[in-house]
Design a protein around this motif. Sequence first.
Motif, PDB file in Angstrom:
ATOM      1  N   TYR A  75     -23.920 -21.365   5.326  1.00 53.32           N
ATOM      2  CA  TYR A  75     -23.353 -20.122   5.846  1.00 53.32           C
ATOM      3  C   TYR A  75     -21.848 -20.229   5.676  1.00 53.32           C
ATOM      4  CZ  TYR A  75     -21.102 -17.031   9.155  1.00 53.32           C
ATOM      5  OH  TYR A  75     -20.274 -16.102   9.722  1.00 53.32           O
ATOM      6  N   VAL A  76     -21.239 -19.233   5.033  1.00 53.88           N
ATOM      7  CA  VAL A  76     -19.802 -19.226   4.778  1.00 53.88           C
ATOM      8  C   VAL A  76     -19.243 -17.897   5.279  1.00 53.88           C
ATOM      9  CG1 VAL A  76     -17.973 -19.343   3.044  1.00 53.88           C
ATOM     10  CG2 VAL A  76     -20.062 -20.699   2.754  1.00 53.88           C
ATOM     11  N   GLY A  77     -18.197 -17.947   6.087  1.00 53.42           N
ATOM     12  CA  GLY A  77     -17.631 -16.719   6.620  1.00 53.42           C
ATOM     13  C   GLY A  77     -16.148 -16.832   6.879  1.00 53.42           C
ATOM     14  N   SER A  78     -15.546 -15.697   7.185  1.00 54.85           N
ATOM     15  CA  SER A  78     -14.131 -15.667   7.538  1.00 54.85           C
ATOM     16  C   SER A  78     -13.835 -14.416   8.345  1.00 54.85           C
ATOM     17  CB  SER A  78     -13.241 -15.694   6.290  1.00 54.85           C
ATOM     18  OG  SER A  78     -13.363 -14.480   5.564  1.00 54.85           O
ATOM     19  N   THR A  79     -12.852 -14.517   9.227  1.00 56.06           N
ATOM     20  CA  THR A  79     -12.272 -13.361   9.903  1.00 56.06           C
ATOM     21  C   THR A  79     -10.783 -13.364   9.583  1.00 56.06           C
ATOM     22  OG1 THR A  79     -11.905 -14.652  11.933  1.00 56.06           O
ATOM     23  CG2 THR A  79     -13.971 -13.397  11.763  1.00 56.06           C
ATOM     24  N   ASN A  80     -10.277 -12.213   9.154  1.00 60.68           N
ATOM     25  CA  ASN A  80      -8.911 -12.120   8.664  1.00 60.68           C
ATOM     26  C   ASN A  80      -8.131 -11.134   9.526  1.00 60.68           C
ATOM     27  OD1 ASN A  80      -9.842 -13.683   6.288  1.00 60.68           O
ATOM     28  ND2 ASN A  80     -10.943 -11.798   5.841  1.00 60.68           N
ATOM     29  N   HIS A  81      -6.918 -11.519   9.871  1.00 63.56           N
ATOM     30  CA  HIS A  81      -6.148 -10.766  10.857  1.00 63.56           C
ATOM     31  C   HIS A  81      -4.733 -10.502  10.362  1.00 63.56           C
ATOM     32  CE1 HIS A  81      -9.333 -11.746  13.813  1.00 63.56           C
ATOM     33  NE2 HIS A  81      -9.347 -12.921  13.215  1.00 63.56           N
ATOM     34  N   ARG A  82      -4.114  -9.497  10.955  1.00 59.03           N
ATOM     35  CA  ARG A  82      -2.722  -9.129  10.674  1.00 59.03           C
ATOM     36  C   ARG A  82      -2.520  -8.794   9.202  1.00 59.03           C
ATOM     37  NH1 ARG A  82       0.522 -13.500  14.377  1.00 59.03           N
ATOM     38  NH2 ARG A  82       0.849 -14.467  12.342  1.00 59.03           N
ATOM     39  N   GLU A  83      -3.561  -8.246   8.578  1.00 56.69           N
ATOM     40  CA  GLU A  83      -3.437  -7.848   7.184  1.00 56.69           C
ATOM     41  C   GLU A  83      -2.537  -6.622   7.057  1.00 56.69           C
ATOM     42  OE1 GLU A  83      -7.479  -7.234   6.024  1.00 56.69           O
ATOM     43  OE2 GLU A  83      -7.720  -9.306   5.368  1.00 56.69           O
ATOM     44  N   MET A  84      -1.971  -6.436   5.885  1.00 56.85           N
ATOM     45  CA  MET A  84      -1.032  -5.341   5.671  1.00 56.85           C
ATOM     46  C   MET A  84      -1.782  -4.043   5.401  1.00 56.85           C
ATOM     47  SD  MET A  84       1.814  -7.244   3.343  1.00 56.85           S
ATOM     48  CE  MET A  84       2.456  -8.826   3.859  1.00 56.85           C
ATOM     49  N   LEU A  85      -1.517  -3.043   6.228  1.00 57.05           N
ATOM     50  CA  LEU A  85      -2.055  -1.706   6.019  1.00 57.05           C
ATOM     51  C   LEU A  85      -0.913  -0.759   5.683  1.00 57.05           C
ATOM     52  CD1 LEU A  85      -4.770  -0.973   8.750  1.00 57.05           C
ATOM     53  CD2 LEU A  85      -5.098  -1.461   6.324  1.00 57.05           C
ATOM     54  N   GLN A  86      -1.107   0.031   4.642  1.00 52.29           N
ATOM     55  CA  GLN A  86      -0.127   1.059   4.296  1.00 52.29           C
ATOM     56  C   GLN A  86      -0.513   2.353   5.013  1.00 52.29           C
ATOM     57  OE1 GLN A  86       1.701   0.418   0.064  1.00 52.29           O
ATOM     58  NE2 GLN A  86      -0.502   0.512  -0.145  1.00 52.29           N
ATOM     59  N   LEU A  87       0.251   2.696   6.031  1.00 58.15           N
ATOM     60  CA  LEU A  87      -0.041   3.868   6.841  1.00 58.15           C
ATOM     61  C   LEU A  87       1.063   4.919   6.659  1.00 58.15           C
ATOM     62  CD1 LEU A  87      -0.919   2.010  10.164  1.00 58.15           C
ATOM     63  CD2 LEU A  87      -2.483   2.651   8.335  1.00 58.15           C
ATOM     64  N   THR A  88       0.767   6.131   7.082  1.00 57.46           N
ATOM     65  CA  THR A  88       1.813   7.149   7.157  1.00 57.46           C
ATOM     66  C   THR A  88       2.563   6.937   8.458  1.00 57.46           C
ATOM     67  OG1 THR A  88       0.514   8.723   5.866  1.00 57.46           O
ATOM     68  CG2 THR A  88       2.321   9.610   7.185  1.00 57.46           C
ATOM     69  N   GLY A  89       3.737   6.356   8.361  1.00 52.10           N
ATOM     70  CA  GLY A  89       4.530   6.083   9.545  1.00 52.10           C
ATOM     71  C   GLY A  89       5.206   7.337  10.068  1.00 52.10           C
ATOM     72  N   ASN A  90       5.356   7.422  11.378  1.00 54.45           N
ATOM     73  CA  ASN A  90       5.985   8.554  12.043  1.00 54.45           C
ATOM     74  C   ASN A  90       5.282   9.878  11.728  1.00 54.45           C
ATOM     75  OD1 ASN A  90       8.143   9.285  13.873  1.00 54.45           O
ATOM     76  ND2 ASN A  90       9.061  10.422  12.167  1.00 54.45           N
ATOM     77  N   ALA A  91       3.969   9.825  11.624  1.00 55.52           N
ATOM     78  CA  ALA A  91       3.196  11.045  11.418  1.00 55.52           C
ATOM     79  C   ALA A  91       3.105  11.826  12.722  1.00 55.52           C
ATOM     80  CB  ALA A  91       1.793  10.698  10.911  1.00 55.52           C
ATOM     81  N   ALA A  92       2.735  13.102  12.613  1.00 61.44           N
ATOM     82  CA  ALA A  92       2.558  13.936  13.801  1.00 61.44           C
ATOM     83  C   ALA A  92       1.488  13.327  14.699  1.00 61.44           C
ATOM     84  CB  ALA A  92       2.175  15.351  13.398  1.00 61.44           C
TER      85      ALA A  92
END
Length: 316
Positions: free
Chosen positions: A170-187
Amino acid sequence: IGDMDLSNGTYILQENAPACSSTQGAPCIPGGVLPPHVVVSPNDRIIHNTYDNIQPRFGFAYQLNDKTVVRGAWGRFYDNWAAVIGFGANFGDSWPTVTYLSDSNLNVPYPTATASDPLGIGSGEIVPAPNPFQYSDGFLDPHLPNPYSNQYNFGFQRGWAGNSELTVNYVGSTNHREMLQLTGNAALTPGPGDPQLRAPYPYIAAQQGYVQGIGASNYNSLQVSSQGRTSSGLTHTLAYTYSKGIDFGCDTYGNFCDVQDPYHWQKDKGVAGWDSTHIFSGSFVYELPFGKGHRWSSDNGFANYVIGGWQLNAIA
């Protein structure tokens, strides 16, 4: 060097610049006075350091009997800087200079720039806009942490059929704090009229591709393989993986996609675009039983040389 900080609605400058004048073009400050919400922070960092990049490892192996071994491991891995290096030009050429922010659409769909006006700014002095908040050119959170992955495996290996080995993991991983490109300061809410008036900072344009280290993903798999060699000269390697990858929003950094709601990005959870549920690979090598030392050989050395040493190979 500058960057947008949407945690407090400011634009950070590493150093101040002189006032714009007939002899001083960009980088310069129009009017010589910093606009509201622009701060100079010479002792600060555009990208802040993180001090939690501790990467422990743990593993064990236990032999149950002459044919069976049990193994397991866990480790944490950090991706230092990742794609942030690609944003160096954004910081270095942003307001109060114009080189990066003014040339993004030059020569599209055909060349229009001239030697006298290479940046398409028009006549007059090359000076920046009155403030940096009208731009939307891929800034990132100055408090961006390094993403990390917890990776683990557990399984056994057992000898079978003479000289072959069967491995099940069994091989697995949990990944955190990945970079998401979001619309910043959206309504914050939908509604009529100018959506920017409903943004957290109405004076800042919506930041397309604002990068934040808030993404997550996980991977889980069953991996089965066998490899070995028989006394008749047949060598085989077989491997099968059954897995599932799940992430939020964009599959990877740089896909230029977005989530439906940047304030509730967790709702964009789904099977990752890179998910491959079933993966099988196999290969074998068979030494043909001809030539010296094999079942069929000749008393003639030259004949043994010609017919010996041949193999059949296959890969699927």
